[in-house]
Design an enzyme around this catalytic site. Structure first.
Site, PDB file in Angstrom:
ATOM      1  N   GLU A 110       0.793  -1.221  -0.019  1.00 50.24           N
ATOM      2  CA  GLU A 110      -0.035  -0.085   0.126  1.00 50.24           C
ATOM      3  C   GLU A 110       0.952   1.219  -0.168  1.00 50.24           C
ATOM      4  O   GLU A 110       0.791   2.147   0.802  1.00 50.24           O
ATOM      5  CB  GLU A 110      -0.852  -0.011   1.166  1.00 50.24           C
ATOM      6  CG  GLU A 110      -1.977  -1.168   1.312  1.00 50.24           C
ATOM      7  CD  GLU A 110      -3.069  -0.914   2.290  1.00 50.24           C
ATOM      8  OE1 GLU A 110      -2.871  -0.187   3.273  1.00 50.24           O
ATOM      9  OE2 GLU A 110      -4.153  -1.512   2.012  1.00 50.24           O
ATOM     10  N   GLU A 163      -6.593  -7.467  -0.560  1.00 48.40           N
ATOM     11  CA  GLU A 163      -6.923  -7.672   1.142  1.00 48.40           C
ATOM     12  C   GLU A 163      -8.296  -7.623   0.942  1.00 48.40           C
ATOM     13  O   GLU A 163      -8.907  -6.319   1.329  1.00 48.40           O
ATOM     14  CB  GLU A 163      -6.053  -6.742   2.057  1.00 48.40           C
ATOM     15  CG  GLU A 163      -4.484  -6.991   1.986  1.00 48.40           C
ATOM     16  CD  GLU A 163      -3.806  -5.705   2.774  1.00 48.40           C
ATOM     17  OE1 GLU A 163      -4.676  -5.590   3.936  1.00 48.40           O
ATOM     18  OE2 GLU A 163      -2.810  -5.782   2.750  1.00 48.40           O
TER      19      GLU A 163
HETATM   20  C1  GLA Z   1      -3.876  -2.626   5.285  1.00 47.53           C
HETATM   21  C2  GLA Z   1      -2.247  -3.456   5.107  1.00 47.53           C
HETATM   22  C3  GLA Z   1      -2.370  -4.482   5.939  1.00 47.53           C
HETATM   23  C4  GLA Z   1      -3.110  -4.390   7.153  1.00 47.53           C
HETATM   24  C5  GLA Z   1      -4.541  -4.000   6.778  1.00 47.53           C
HETATM   25  C6  GLA Z   1      -5.496  -3.602   8.190  1.00 47.53           C
HETATM   26  O1  GLA Z   1      -4.591  -2.893   4.431  1.00 47.53           O
HETATM   27  O2  GLA Z   1      -1.829  -3.474   3.963  1.00 47.53           O
HETATM   28  O3  GLA Z   1      -1.147  -4.983   6.380  1.00 47.53           O
HETATM   29  O4  GLA Z   1      -2.724  -3.510   8.271  1.00 47.53           O
HETATM   30  O5  GLA Z   1      -4.606  -2.622   6.405  1.00 47.53           O
HETATM   31  O6  GLA Z   1      -5.447  -4.717   8.916  1.00 47.53           O
END
Ligand code: GLA
Length: 586
Positions: A158, A234
């Protein structure tokens, strides 16, 4: 096992249409003895892929020294997944967010004062290169280009939520290439043009992360990058918890409903988390929300389809039903929930105060000023700062530049107050006459480095300690990472009843026959951590909730006598803990 590619619409596995149904499970949050069980449960739910991050800060806890043993044997995890019949998505970061200490970055990076992280800085990238060189020495045989199951590797994490340095993303991708990672590499970001534009590379697949409204999110993704398959990198099926906040739960039917929506969009996806596991030791991360430091709890249950202890939930069966509806009947589930034991109460019959124990546990570090943990070469845990104050003080107040994150203060061995970052700051004053001395001691706990956002350069410990306007010089400091070796040096004395201050307490849990999973309750205690046979199960914080029990997996116990150590910072009514068969996460 198979090569993953894609065309303008869909993924292709060895040239054939393929939908990735993946679940996140981090080997470093699961006892190694349970890897097979958790992977089998994923497979039996109908998934074809497992996803994991890799934590740089555990694989290279000390700069230049690598560890891939035991619970960190990521190559064995990949091999086990392949045996079970699962492909693997690997997310080495180097930054992994994940509610993990400093987002997986090693704390020692912070000792390089002027070195920026997560950008195209040659000094930082050299360190990334060295880590990836060690990591892929382990994992190269497990890449799909070499016949293994790792068919997809993520670039950073991210990144668009942090920066906009495309050269950095390109450099990370290039390190993969140089290490022989000849598999599909991709980026993942939040589903908006802003985030995607900062975190993507024009010629690499990009995926979006979200937990609701799949249609809207995929529309954003498609608009930003048409002509590539849609994937949710995700799919947040639940959420993590902070101390001082509520436990998160989500209904299984809702989770399955959104899953169906994703399949209706012809998308691939990765459930985050399929099984969250535990932030054992001091490995939880923290957020910085509304100008407040918010540490994450020990459990990473996440309300995932498998509980923290690996049990099958309603959500598991809802997801499985959906997979059967869309992809056909599955063989029956053979994996079982682990047996749980309520071993009952254990009295802690030995104790030693922190102030007595510290000098026995580690050598003191002597210096003019109090230093951050990172400058002491300490990554995690507690730091005890002590000094003899010789000045004449007329009610001068304790002050400092930094106190991260939770500090117990003593004057002449008597408790003088508590400081908790962004939450509490007791007024602590020193009064002494000419010729008198006062012994000052402050135990500063690193509650977990921030793992997300612009406040990530989160150094721990105390600096700039002063009394009134005078800075104090000449400090004796004890770096207490609470390792197995340090804990073994605590000089215990027989003990009965409760304690009123920071104390190590020790007792014995006798297990008849094969141990079972169990959960420790610390009713009447306030805050600290528990170690079982030297293994740190993590922090408890009854005053702050929501989590009230700590998961103690069976592999940490053995038949016969087991050493239970509790370090309590504030005292307890009676030194008795309870082993129950039921978790309480709030
Ligand atoms: C983001 C991050 C993950 C995690 C989620 C929340 O998507 O990429 O690593 O921190 O948020 O659980």
């Amino acid at each position: 096992m198979g090569t993953l590619t894609y065309n303008e619409k869909t993924f292709l596995l060895d040239g054939k249409l393929f939908t990735i149904i993946s679940g996140a499970m981090h080997y470093f949050r699961i006892p190694r003895e349970y890897w097979h069980d958790r992977l089998l449960k994923l497979k039996e739910c109908g998934f074809n892929t497992v996803e994991t991050y890799t934590p740089w800060n555990l694989h290279e806890e000390h700069e230049g020294q690598f560890n891939f043993d035991g619970m960190l044997d990521v190559a064995a995890y990949a091999a086990e997944a392949q045996k079970v019949g699962l492909y693997m998505i690997l997310r080495p970061g180097p930054y992994i967010c994940s509610e993990w200490e400093f987002g997986g970055l090693p704390a020692w990076l912070l000792a390089y004062d002027k070195m920026p992280i997560r950008c195209n800085c040659p000094e930082y990238l050299e360190k990334v290169k060295r880590y990836y060189h060690a990591l892929f020495a382990q994992l190269r045989p497990h890449l799909s280009c070499n016949g293994g199951n790792i068919f997809m590797v993520q670039i950073e994490n991210e990144y668009g939520s942090f920066g906009n340095d495309g050269d950095y993303l390109r450099a990370v991708d290039q390190i993969y290439r140089d290490e022989g990672v000849d598999v599909l590499t991709y980026t993942s970001d939040g589903p908006s043009a802003y985030l995607l534009s900062g975190g993507t590379l024009p010629d690499r697949l990009c995926v979006a992360n979200f937990g609701s409204n799949p249609k809207g999110a995929f529309a954003e993704l498609e608009q930003f990058r048409p002509n590539q398959p849609k994937m949710c990198g995700e799919y947040w099926v639940g959420w993590f918890d902070h101390w001082y906040e509520q436990h998160h739960v989500r209904d299984g039917k809702e989770v399955a409903g959104l899953f169906r929506d994703m399949l209706d969009c012809d998308a691939s996806l990765n459930f985050y988390m399929f099984h969250g596991g535990t932030n054992f030791g001091f490995m939880n991360g923290a957020n910085f929300d509304n100008n407040t430091y918010c540490p994450t709890v020990t459990s990473y249950d996440y309300c995932a389809p498998l509980t923290e202890a690996g049990d099958l939930t309603d959500t598991y069966f809802e997801i499985r039903k959906t997979i059967e509806e869309r992809f056909g009947k599955l063989p029956p589930v053979t994996a079982k929930n682990s047996p749980k034991a309520a071993y009952g109460k254990v009295r802690l019959t030995e104790s030693c105060s922190l102030l007595d124990a510290a000098p026995r546990m580690t050598d003191k570090i002597v210096g003019p000023v109090p230093l951050f943990q990172e400058d002491l070469g300490q990554n995690f845990g507690f730091t005890l700062y002590t000094a003899t104050l010789h000045s004449m003080y007329d009610n001068q107040m304790l002050d400092y530049d930094a106190a991260n994150d939770r500090v117990v203060v003593w004057l002449d061995g008597k408790r003088a107050g508590l400081i908790e970052r962004d939450r509490r700051r007791d007024e602590i004053r020193v009064n002494s006459k000419i010729g008198q001395t006062v012994q000052f001691a402050a135990l500063c706990e690193n509650m977990g480095r921030i793992n997300y956002g612009p406040q990530m350069m989160d150094r721990k410990g105390m600096t700039g300690i002063r009394f009134g306007q005078q800075k104090h010089f000449s400090w004796e400091t004890y770096a207490l990472e609470m390792t197995k070796e340090q804990l073994a040096r605590v000089p215990y004395q027989p003990h009965n009843g409760g304690v009123s201050d920071a104390t190590f307490l020790r007792g014995t849990l006798t297990v008849q026959g094969t141990p079972a999973d169990t959960f420790i309750r610390l009713d009447g205690f306030h805050h600290g951590f528990v170690a079982v046979n030297g293994f740190n199960l993590g922090r408890y914080y009854n005053d702050a909730g929501p989590q009230k029990t700590l998961y103690c997996p069976a592999p940490m116990l053995h038949a016969g006598d087991n050493e239970i150590v509790v370090f309590e910072t504030d005292g307890c009514a009676d030194a008795v803990v309870t082993f129950t068969d039921t978790p309480e996460l709030g």
